[in-house]
Design an enzyme around this catalytic site. Structure first.
Site, short mmCIF file in Angstrom:
data_model
loop_
_atom_site.label_atom_id
_atom_site.label_comp_id
_atom_site.label_asym_id
_atom_site.label_seq_id
_atom_site.Cartn_x
_atom_site.Cartn_y
_atom_site.Cartn_z
CG ASP A 14 -1.72 1.25 1.29
OD1 ASP A 14 -2.22 1.68 0.24
OD2 ASP A 14 -1.86 1.80 2.39
CD GLU A 32 -2.84 3.87 3.86
OE1 GLU A 32 -1.90 3.74 4.65
OE2 GLU A 32 -2.89 4.79 3.03
CD GLU A 33 -8.42 5.53 3.51
OE1 GLU A 33 -7.89 6.64 3.56
OE2 GLU A 33 -8.45 4.86 2.46
#
Length: 80
Positions: A14, A32-33
């Site tokens: 990431d 990413e979240e």
């Protein structure tokens, strides 16, 4: 499939944000979240990692996936 479905023997990268986890504790709902939401153990890294410089990387392993999801972004993301 998704990156998360590729299996534990694959390296997953990431590179979206200098701050680990991006907007996971605010309003983020992209790559990413999502990773941090389905593997909540990763959220702890926000307490111990400062924002990274362009030449830095952070390696994390041993975390577990606790949930599934569908969609991407605010318009379609939902826990499955």
């Amino acid at each position: 499939g998704t990156i998360e479905d590729s299996g534990p023997h694959f390296t997953q990268l990431d590179f979206a944000n200098a701050t680990i986890g991006g907007g996971v504790l605010r309003n983020g709902a992209v790559q990413e979240e999502i990773r941090f939401l389905i593997c909540p153990e990763l959220i702890v890294s926000r307490a111990i990692a400062e924002p990274m410089a362009t030449h830095e990387a952070l390696l994390m392993r041993g975390f577990e996936r606790f949930s599934n999801y569908s969609g991407y972004g605010h318009a379609t993301f939902a826990f499955a």
